[in-house]
Motif scaffolding. Structure first.
Motif, PDB file in Angstrom:
ATOM      1  N   PHE A  22       0.865  -1.164   0.000  1.00 31.96           N
ATOM      2  CA  PHE A  22       0.000   0.000   0.000  1.00 31.96           C
ATOM      3  C   PHE A  22       0.909   1.224   0.000  1.00 31.96           C
ATOM      4  N   VAL A  23       0.942   1.970  -1.100  1.00 32.37           N
ATOM      5  CA  VAL A  23       1.812   3.135  -1.224  1.00 32.37           C
ATOM      6  C   VAL A  23       0.989   4.393  -0.998  1.00 32.37           C
ATOM      7  N   LEU A  53      11.270   6.534  -5.355  1.00 34.82           N
ATOM      8  CA  LEU A  53      10.193   5.788  -4.710  1.00 34.82           C
ATOM      9  C   LEU A  53       9.971   4.450  -5.411  1.00 34.82           C
ATOM     10  N   ALA A  54      10.057   4.437  -6.727  1.00 30.82           N
ATOM     11  CA  ALA A  54       9.915   3.183  -7.487  1.00 30.82           C
ATOM     12  C   ALA A  54      11.021   2.192  -7.104  1.00 30.82           C
ATOM     13  N   LYS A  55      12.238   2.701  -6.869  1.00 27.85           N
ATOM     14  CA  LYS A  55      13.341   1.823  -6.445  1.00 27.85           C
ATOM     15  C   LYS A  55      13.039   1.207  -5.082  1.00 27.85           C
ATOM     16  N   LYS A  56      12.417   1.989  -4.195  1.00 28.54           N
ATOM     17  CA  LYS A  56      12.049   1.459  -2.874  1.00 28.54           C
ATOM     18  C   LYS A  56      11.008   0.347  -3.014  1.00 28.54           C
ATOM     19  N   VAL A  57      10.060   0.533  -3.927  1.00 30.78           N
ATOM     20  CA  VAL A  57       9.060  -0.514  -4.164  1.00 30.78           C
ATOM     21  C   VAL A  57       9.752  -1.764  -4.683  1.00 30.78           C
ATOM     22  N   GLU A  58      10.663  -1.586  -5.625  1.00 22.61           N
ATOM     23  CA  GLU A  58      11.387  -2.735  -6.182  1.00 22.61           C
ATOM     24  C   GLU A  58      12.164  -3.478  -5.095  1.00 22.61           C
ATOM     25  N   LYS A  59      12.832  -2.729  -4.218  1.00 21.87           N
ATOM     26  CA  LYS A  59      13.593  -3.344  -3.118  1.00 21.87           C
ATOM     27  C   LYS A  59      12.696  -4.096  -2.149  1.00 21.87           C
ATOM     28  N   VAL A  83       5.127   5.805 -11.472  1.00 19.95           N
ATOM     29  CA  VAL A  83       4.478   4.673 -12.132  1.00 19.95           C
ATOM     30  C   VAL A  83       5.304   4.196 -13.328  1.00 19.95           C
ATOM     31  N   MET A  84       5.836   5.118 -14.113  1.00 19.02           N
ATOM     32  CA  MET A  84       6.611   4.739 -15.293  1.00 19.02           C
ATOM     33  C   MET A  84       7.971   4.143 -14.916  1.00 19.02           C
ATOM     34  N   SER A  85       8.448   4.404 -13.707  1.00 14.09           N
ATOM     35  CA  SER A  85       9.733   3.866 -13.261  1.00 14.09           C
ATOM     36  C   SER A  85       9.607   2.514 -12.577  1.00 14.09           C
ATOM     37  N   LEU A  86       8.387   2.071 -12.335  1.00 11.87           N
ATOM     38  CA  LEU A  86       8.203   0.764 -11.692  1.00 11.87           C
ATOM     39  C   LEU A  86       8.663  -0.344 -12.636  1.00 11.87           C
ATOM     40  N   PRO A  87       9.263  -1.392 -12.085  1.00 13.14           N
ATOM     41  CA  PRO A  87       9.631  -2.527 -12.938  1.00 13.14           C
ATOM     42  C   PRO A  87       8.385  -3.127 -13.592  1.00 13.14           C
ATOM     43  N   ASN A  88       8.550  -3.702 -14.768  1.00 15.77           N
ATOM     44  CA  ASN A  88       7.417  -4.270 -15.500  1.00 15.77           C
ATOM     45  C   ASN A  88       6.715  -5.395 -14.750  1.00 15.77           C
ATOM     46  N   ASN A  89       7.413  -6.052 -13.818  1.00 13.60           N
ATOM     47  CA  ASN A  89       6.786  -7.153 -13.079  1.00 13.60           C
ATOM     48  C   ASN A  89       5.982  -6.676 -11.869  1.00 13.60           C
ATOM     49  N   VAL A  90       5.943  -5.376 -11.631  1.00 11.76           N
ATOM     50  CA  VAL A  90       5.128  -4.821 -10.538  1.00 11.76           C
ATOM     51  C   VAL A  90       3.797  -4.357 -11.128  1.00 11.76           C
ATOM     52  N   VAL A  91       2.708  -4.861 -10.556  1.00  9.82           N
ATOM     53  CA  VAL A  91       1.364  -4.546 -11.025  1.00  9.82           C
ATOM     54  C   VAL A  91       0.770  -3.455 -10.142  1.00  9.82           C
TER      55      VAL A  91
END
Length: 173
Positions: A22-23, A53-59, A83-91
């Motif tokens: 939950f972000v 922030l996208a890197k933190k989600v990835e980590k 949103v555009m920086s999120l890895p493709n495997n993150v929904v």
């Protein structure tokens, strides 16, 4: 679990599936709703960039996220970058928003964001802009109802509208 009764495979509301994050994108919100549980969240946050922030989600290792606020669409540039920086495997399971004027003014960014989202959950306070304005205590500055219709025509499977009613809106109370 109540969520199973509604046919959901996992409960994304309380993060109990251990895959969903939950972000809370911003604690800021332009609305002055009398019922807000976090009414003191009117200052802009000290922000990291959307990419950071996208890197933190990835980590975190989470593969599903829900974006909410405050109001995440207040900073459309940063939200878009995130949103555009999120890895493709993150929904992106959902974007929860009251659809402020900043979203309307940056439709092209919102369209790109919604390409990556499963749904957008738009909160409104009735069937008219006037009802929203009465609850928010401020003028919207655009036709939110028309914008919702526009989004629904572009993204018919993604637009979900939550009508948040307050006691004063019920004539029988």
């Amino acid at each position: 679990f109540l969520w199973k009764l509604f046919g959901f495979k996992t409960n994304y509301c309380d993060d109990s599936d251990f895959e969903t994050l939950f972000v809370r994108f911003l604690s800021s919100c332009p609305n002055k709703c009398k019922f807000c549980f976090d009414a003191n969240c009117t200052k802009l946050d000290n922000l990291v960039s959307g990419a950071e922030l996208a890197k933190k989600v990835e980590k975190s290792g989470r593969k599903h996220i829900m974006i909410s606020g405050g109001e995440p669409c207040l900073d459309m540039q940063r939200l878009h970058e995130f949103v555009m920086s999120l890895p493709n495997n993150v929904v992106v399971e959902s974007l929860m928003t009251s659809l402020p004027k900043s979203a309307f003014e940056n439709k092209y960014l919102l369209d790109e964001i919604l390409q990556r989202c499963k749904l957008i959950d738009i909160s409104t306070h009735g069937n008219s802009d006037e009802e929203d304005e009465a609850v928010y205590g401020a003028k919207l500055g655009y036709s939110k109802q028309d914008f919702i219709k526009e989004l629904a025509s572009k993204f018919p499977e993604k637009v979900f509208v939550s009508c948040v009613m307050v006691a004063s809106q019920f004539k029988s109370l």
